[in-house]
Design an enzyme around this catalytic site. Structure first.
Site: not given
Length: 403
Positions: A92, A256, A281, A117, A275, A115, A88, A90
């Site tokens: 964070h 991203h 989802k 990453e 998302r 989050k 997706s 999305q």
């Protein structure tokens, strides 16, 4: 799917009893203590069944700084991802927003942590990351009438005019454009997307090059997610193709989407994701449009190069600007019969991607055979000696927390 997935191949290699079903997806391998995927301990001599349980009862294994800073918890989650169908669009949340979202909607935002990453490619790995330079988006708005229709003439003009203004004007114009797209009525999105897909398909059939409008990628995403608004996001976001060993770091609020390929991924110990497209989802468009970092930059600026270790010629260190995690890549030639994994003042998780060794440490009762797909938890201030049992090159990744 099945053994096409690096996750499945690592699993099958490390556990002969793991039967791989060729019609089943193997998308993520989690290594850490997150409640949604607490790592199982395979050593029968240890009474605790999961890594989370073991750390809770052996706090010193974290290292004194890590234990105090992160309240006795392992601060990172380490993963291998195999992406065949795009993940997706999305972003964070940062810590403050994560706490707020978790309080408001715990069913969608399962923890209160941020989050950040980092993804390090194992194979050629393609993703969308951060907003493109404004000039590129303006060019797409000129070349793709369906895209411009969804953005609206006013917002498109405002974006073009922002080129000669300050970064605040750019961010404001970019936010208007992106929000207009993401908040478009679904029926209108489907109509415009179908028009665009039809037009590009006709050009492809006629043998025309459609790279200037990312035609191949658009058709691929539309095939995976027909009628999805996320298909248009490719005109806003940088398209990156990482070679093995190349990385991208995604701080909070950076939009991203991972498109295809295999990577190791490390992040703060969280499963919070906002998302907005290319997904079945839960979608939270208002939160995403509000939180994003509307800072355009060229795709190459999104690459996160490692530094070579001064002490050890076999180490590359990926050390992002967050305290929660660092990843160390170890590439040891097969001509080296024994290699010492040095002690750190942090718990770490070691993933063997290539090679066959016997691992021993002063504190372990017995040597542990480790091969491709094997995962080893190493306590703080413990060193591990690796003896090659097959003379081939080693490739390992080590996640840790270097405070």
């Amino acid at each position: 799917m099945g053994s096409n997935s690096e996750v499945a191949r690592l699993l099958a290699n490390s556990d002969p009893l793991a039967g791989i079903s060729e019609d089943k997806p193997y998308a993520e391998l989690w290594m850490g203590t997150h409640p949604r995927g607490d790592a199982k301990i395979l050593d029968n001599h240890i009474s605790q069944k999961t890594l989370g349980q073991w750390i809770a009862e052996n706090q010193d294994c974290l290292g004194s700084k890590v234990k105090d800073t992160f309240n006795g918890k392992l601060p990172f989650l380490f993963k291998v991802l195999s992406v065949e169908t795009a993940l997706s669009i999305q972003a964070h949340p940062n810590k403050e927003l994560a706490e707020k979202l978790h309080l408001q909607s715990p069913q969608h935002y399962p923890d209160a942590n941020h989050k950040p990453e980092m993804a390090i490619a194992l194979t050629s790995f393609q993703g969308l990351c951060g907003f493109r330079p404004i000039e590129e988006i303006v060019t797409f708005l000129t070349k793709i009438p369906e895209f411009r229709f969804l953005i609206g003439d006013n917002a498109a003009t405002q974006l073009k005019q922002s080129l000669s203004r300050d970064s605040q004007a750019v961010a404001s114009a970019l936010q208007s454009c992106f929000s207009n797209l993401m908040k478009s009525e679904n029926k209108v999105v489907v109509e415009q997307l179908n028009l665009l897909v039809k037009r590009i398909s006709q050009q492809v059939a006629a043998g025309n090059n459609v790279e200037d409008v990312c035609g191949g990628l658009l058709l691929q995403l539309h095939q995976q997610y027909p009628g999805d608004i996320g298909c248009f996001a490719i005109y806003f976001l940088n398209l990156l193709t990482l070679k093995p060993g190349e990385a991208m770091f995604l701080e909070a609020n950076v939009p991203h989407a991972y498109l295809n390929g295999d990577c190791v991924e490390c992040m703060a110990c969280s499963d919070n994701t906002v998302r907005a497209g290319l997904t079945p989802k839960f979608i939270d468009v208002p939160t995403l449009c509000e939180m994003l970092s509307y800072t355009p930059s060229p795709g190459k600026d999104r690459l996160f190069p490692p530094t070579r270790s001064q002490e050890d010629p076999y180490l590359s260190i990926y050390d992002p600007p967050v305290p929660d995690f660092t990843v160390i890549k170890m590439e040891v030639p097969g001509s080296v019969p024994e290699y010492e994994v040095v002690a750190l003042d942090s718990a770490s998780i070691l993933l063997m991607v290539q090679g066959t060794v016997t691992a021993s440490s002063p504190t372990a009762q017995a040597a542990v055979p480790l091969q491709r797909g094997g995962v080893l938890f190493v306590g703080a201030n413990e060193s591990v000696s690796l003896k090659l049992t097959v003379p081939e090159d080693l490739l390992m990744f080590r996640a840790c927390c270097l405070l």
